[in-house]
Scaffold this motif. Structure first.
Motif, PDB file in Angstrom:
ATOM      1  N   THR A   1      -7.246   4.452   0.183  1.00 33.50           N
ATOM      2  CA  THR A   1      -8.277   3.516  -0.277  1.00 33.50           C
ATOM      3  C   THR A   1      -7.840   3.023  -1.647  1.00 33.50           C
ATOM      4  N   ASP A   2      -8.704   2.260  -2.329  1.00 34.25           N
ATOM      5  CA  ASP A   2      -8.376   1.794  -3.680  1.00 34.25           C
ATOM      6  C   ASP A   2      -8.221   2.953  -4.655  1.00 34.25           C
ATOM      7  N   ASN A   3      -8.880   4.079  -4.381  1.00 37.09           N
ATOM      8  CA  ASN A   3      -8.870   5.197  -5.320  1.00 37.09           C
ATOM      9  C   ASN A   3      -8.209   6.466  -4.804  1.00 37.09           C
TER      10      ASN A   3
ATOM     11  N   SER B   1       0.820  -1.208   0.000  1.00 32.10           N
ATOM     12  CA  SER B   1       0.000   0.000   0.000  1.00 32.10           C
ATOM     13  C   SER B   1       0.859   1.266   0.000  1.00 32.10           C
TER      14      SER B   1
END
Length: 196
Positions: A159-161, A122
């Motif tokens: 987050t993912d975005n 991440s």
């Protein structure tokens, strides 16, 4: 007759016990249960894709911008490709500057950057190299020139975005637009971007 009865009894008992020897009368043994572990899914972000965002930071200068330091802010957009542990991408950034001393002011910079980094899940740690185009006012005259930009940065996938990060860049302009002065500035910016 006794002999015949005994022979019949022996044969009958053998006939009745034959299925037991063949396994026909015993309960089947269940197959052992085999457990297959779930596949290991890597934890972290996929850095492949386009992104856009904003930056807010601080800059300080050298050479013609000696003793000039103040806020910087701007917009950027780019594209990264995640090769697994290695990430490669490009970015275009427009940065407005409040940096000035008594005689020199750095108005803005447009930077075209190549980013190459290491995927830590991440977190993405990367290096930057590229070209910078700057507009500055030196001694009351407006100048513009192209130089180099280089440095380091780190992005974190919130987050993912949504990503948040920090970037530290050095920007050098030799003989700035034939003004007779070199110009350099270091910028440190906090960044937030949206991946799509």
């Amino acid at each position: 007759m006794k002999r015949m009865t005994t022979s019949v009894l022996v044969l009958a008992s053998m006939a009745l016990s034959a299925p037991a020897f063949a396994g026909g009368m015993t309960a089947p043994t269940p197959e052992p249960t085999v457990y297959t572990p779930a596949p290991i899914v890597p934890v972290g972000a996929d850095w492949t894709g386009a992104y856009a965002g904003g930056t807010l930071g601080y800059g300080w200068g050298n050479d013609a911008l000696d003793n000039a330091d103040d806020m910087t802010y701007g917009l950027f957009g780019g594209y990264d490709y995640d090769f697994g542990q290695f990430v490669l991408g490009g970015e275009l950034e427009y940065l407005k500057s409040e940096m000035e001393d008594g005689t020199t002011k750095l108005d803005d910079m447009t930077r075209l950057k190549l980013r190459a980094g290491y995927d830590l899940g991440s977190t993405l740690v990367y290096g930057v190299v590229g070209a910078a185009y700057a507009n500055a006012d030196i001694g009351g005259t407006s100048y513009s020139d192209t130089g180099v930009t280089y440095g380091i940065g780190v992005d974190y996938a919130v987050t993912d975005n949504v990503n948040a990060g920090v970037e530290l860049l050095q920007n050098d302009f030799n003989e700035f637009d034939n003004s007779g002065s070199d110009l350099s500035a270091t910028t440190l910016g906090a960044r937030v971007s949206f991946r799509f």
